[in-house]
Motif scaffolding. Structure first.
Motif, mmCIF file in Angstrom:
data_model
loop_
_atom_site.group_PDB
_atom_site.id
_atom_site.type_symbol
_atom_site.label_atom_id
_atom_site.label_comp_id
_atom_site.label_asym_id
_atom_site.label_seq_id
_atom_site.Cartn_x
_atom_site.Cartn_y
_atom_site.Cartn_z
ATOM 1 N N GLY A 1 -18.486 16.964 95.821
ATOM 2 C CA GLY A 1 -18.962 18.233 96.348
ATOM 3 C C GLY A 1 -20.413 18.302 96.738
ATOM 4 N N GLN A 2 -21.156 17.201 96.562
ATOM 5 C CA GLN A 2 -22.567 17.193 96.949
ATOM 6 C C GLN A 2 -22.831 16.134 98.025
ATOM 7 O OE1 GLN A 2 -22.159 18.017 93.379
ATOM 8 N NE2 GLN A 2 -22.573 20.025 94.247
ATOM 9 N N VAL A 3 -23.949 16.292 98.709
ATOM 10 C CA VAL A 3 -24.375 15.351 99.747
ATOM 11 C C VAL A 3 -25.660 14.681 99.289
ATOM 12 C CG1 VAL A 3 -25.096 15.084 102.155
ATOM 13 C CG2 VAL A 3 -23.304 16.743 101.560
ATOM 14 N N TYR A 4 -25.724 13.362 99.485
ATOM 15 C CA TYR A 4 -26.870 12.578 99.022
ATOM 16 C C TYR A 4 -27.438 11.746 100.166
ATOM 17 C CZ TYR A 4 -25.008 13.805 94.442
ATOM 18 O OH TYR A 4 -24.549 14.500 93.345
ATOM 19 N N ASP A 5 -28.752 11.710 100.247
ATOM 20 C CA ASP A 5 -29.448 10.868 101.217
ATOM 21 C C ASP A 5 -29.931 9.622 100.476
ATOM 22 O OD1 ASP A 5 -31.067 9.622 103.044
ATOM 23 O OD2 ASP A 5 -32.248 11.401 103.559
ATOM 24 N N LEU A 6 -29.261 8.497 100.715
ATOM 25 C CA LEU A 6 -29.585 7.238 100.026
ATOM 26 C C LEU A 6 -30.430 6.305 100.891
ATOM 27 C CD1 LEU A 6 -26.137 6.458 98.315
ATOM 28 C CD2 LEU A 6 -28.074 7.782 97.430
ATOM 29 N N THR A 7 -31.056 6.856 101.922
ATOM 30 C CA THR A 7 -31.871 6.032 102.814
ATOM 31 C C THR A 7 -32.983 5.321 102.052
ATOM 32 O OG1 THR A 7 -31.448 7.611 104.613
ATOM 33 C CG2 THR A 7 -33.240 6.028 104.924
ATOM 34 N N LYS A 8 -33.674 6.035 101.168
ATOM 35 C CA LYS A 8 -34.758 5.434 100.391
ATOM 36 C C LYS A 8 -34.231 4.315 99.514
ATOM 37 C CE LYS A 8 -38.364 6.526 97.002
ATOM 38 N NZ LYS A 8 -38.959 7.588 96.150
ATOM 39 N N SER B 1 -32.757 13.253 92.632
ATOM 40 C CA SER B 1 -33.732 13.230 93.730
ATOM 41 C C SER B 1 -33.075 12.863 95.063
ATOM 42 C CB SER B 1 -34.865 12.251 93.435
ATOM 43 O OG SER B 1 -34.411 10.908 93.441
ATOM 44 N N TYR B 2 -31.898 12.251 95.024
ATOM 45 C CA TYR B 2 -31.203 11.892 96.263
ATOM 46 C C TYR B 2 -30.346 13.042 96.798
ATOM 47 C CZ TYR B 2 -32.439 7.047 95.094
ATOM 48 O OH TYR B 2 -33.116 5.896 94.798
ATOM 49 N N GLU B 3 -30.108 14.058 95.974
ATOM 50 C CA GLU B 3 -29.229 15.146 96.386
ATOM 51 C C GLU B 3 -29.944 16.063 97.384
ATOM 52 O OE1 GLU B 3 -26.960 18.980 94.390
ATOM 53 O OE2 GLU B 3 -27.364 17.222 93.142
ATOM 54 N N ILE B 4 -29.285 16.330 98.506
ATOM 55 C CA ILE B 4 -29.908 17.161 99.543
ATOM 56 C C ILE B 4 -29.114 18.429 99.846
ATOM 57 C CG2 ILE B 4 -31.115 15.235 100.642
ATOM 58 C CD1 ILE B 4 -28.874 15.203 102.761
ATOM 59 N N GLY B 5 -27.912 18.545 99.321
ATOM 60 C CA GLY B 5 -27.145 19.757 99.606
ATOM 61 C C GLY B 5 -25.718 19.661 99.119
ATOM 62 N N ASN B 6 -24.921 20.629 99.545
ATOM 63 C CA ASN B 6 -23.518 20.709 99.151
ATOM 64 C C ASN B 6 -22.615 20.329 100.315
ATOM 65 O OD1 ASN B 6 -24.076 21.913 96.518
ATOM 66 N ND2 ASN B 6 -24.612 23.764 97.650
ATOM 67 N N LEU B 7 -21.485 19.740 99.988
ATOM 68 C CA LEU B 7 -20.485 19.446 101.012
ATOM 69 C C LEU B 7 -19.551 20.646 101.117
ATOM 70 C CD1 LEU B 7 -19.350 17.210 102.905
ATOM 71 C CD2 LEU B 7 -17.720 16.693 101.063
ATOM 72 N N SER B 8 -19.353 21.126 102.329
ATOM 73 C CA SER B 8 -18.475 22.279 102.518
ATOM 74 C C SER B 8 -17.048 21.929 102.109
ATOM 75 C CB SER B 8 -18.489 22.727 103.981
ATOM 76 O OG SER B 8 -17.587 23.789 104.187
ATOM 77 N N SER B 9 -16.408 22.836 101.389
ATOM 78 C CA SER B 9 -15.016 22.629 100.993
ATOM 79 C C SER B 9 -14.065 22.964 102.131
ATOM 80 C CB SER B 9 -14.684 23.491 99.773
ATOM 81 O OG SER B 9 -14.854 24.866 100.074
#
Length: 217
Positions: free
Chosen positions: A29-36, A114-122
């Motif tokens: 249910g969450q979105v993560y930016d793992l670019t770093k 710290s990688y979490e950037i938002g929620n994934l829409s259900s």
């Protein structure tokens, strides 16, 4: 205006970030930016499964109750170990003792907020926005959890003065601080499915009426 809150993303938006230099994933249910993470470990073979999952949902990697990587009993050692059929990846310990296994990385990436950037829409929705001043129409995919203000921000690339309009549905001004559903713009996809009607044949329309000012956000 609604105060800033954690944003929602559609699966399509996550899928656009699918390279080692722009790497997003979603899980539980969450979105993560793992670019770093990908940048810091460039060239590491243990990064391969994560790169292959870029832009995708990897909830199947996790136990939803513990929010940790799934585990199983290793048939060779009889020990509990992480279950990684896609291949061992960063911060997952080897199945056997290993002298070059470094444990000083701190918190594993999947537990690092710290990688979490938002929620994934259900559930996403398709709406049509019609500018009654210019007669221009745009189709947007939006998150069902978003308020009208948040949908307005999605529409800004098409009209920088979107806040200068009164947003209406069926002639009734919308409450900008609540969702489409809460404004009476019902999601009828399930009903269409039951009736075996293509939901693409009907798209809810939001009409914008100009207020004679040039507000920009």
């Amino acid at each position: 205006m609604t105060p800033t809150r954690v944003p929602y993303y559609t699966p399509r938006e996550v899928s656009r970030h699918s390279t080692p230099t722009d790497l997003w994933v979603s899980y539980l249910g969450q979105v993560y930016d793992l670019t770093k993470l990908a940048t810091e470990h460039r060239g590491d073979i243990l990064l391969k499964p994560i790169i292959e999952a870029a832009g995708k949902d990897i909830s199947h990697w996790f136990n939803p109750k513990t929010r940790d990587i799934k585990t199983h009993i290793d048939p060779q050692t009889g020990c509990l170990k992480y279950y990684t059929p896609q291949g061992r990846f960063l911060h997952v310990s080897p199945s056997l003792p290993c002298s070059d296994w470094d444990t000083d990385f701190g918190r594993p990436w999947w537990r690092d907020p710290s990688y979490e950037i938002g929620n994934l829409s259900s559930k996403t929705r398709i709406i049509r926005i019609i500018n009654t001043l210019t007669s221009q129409e745009h189709i947007l995919e939006v998150c069902s959890e978003e308020t009208i203000w948040e949908i307005l921000h999605r529409y800004l690339p098409y009209n920088a003065h979107a806040a200068s309009y009164t947003w209406k549905y069926c002639g009734v001004p919308l409450n900008m601080d609540v969702t489409l559903e809460e404004n009476g713009v019902q999601d009828e996809d399930e009903e269409f499915d039951e009736l075996k009607i293509d939901s693409d044949l009907y798209t809810a329309s939001i009409h914008l009426y100009f207020n004679d000012d040039l507000t920009e956000i």
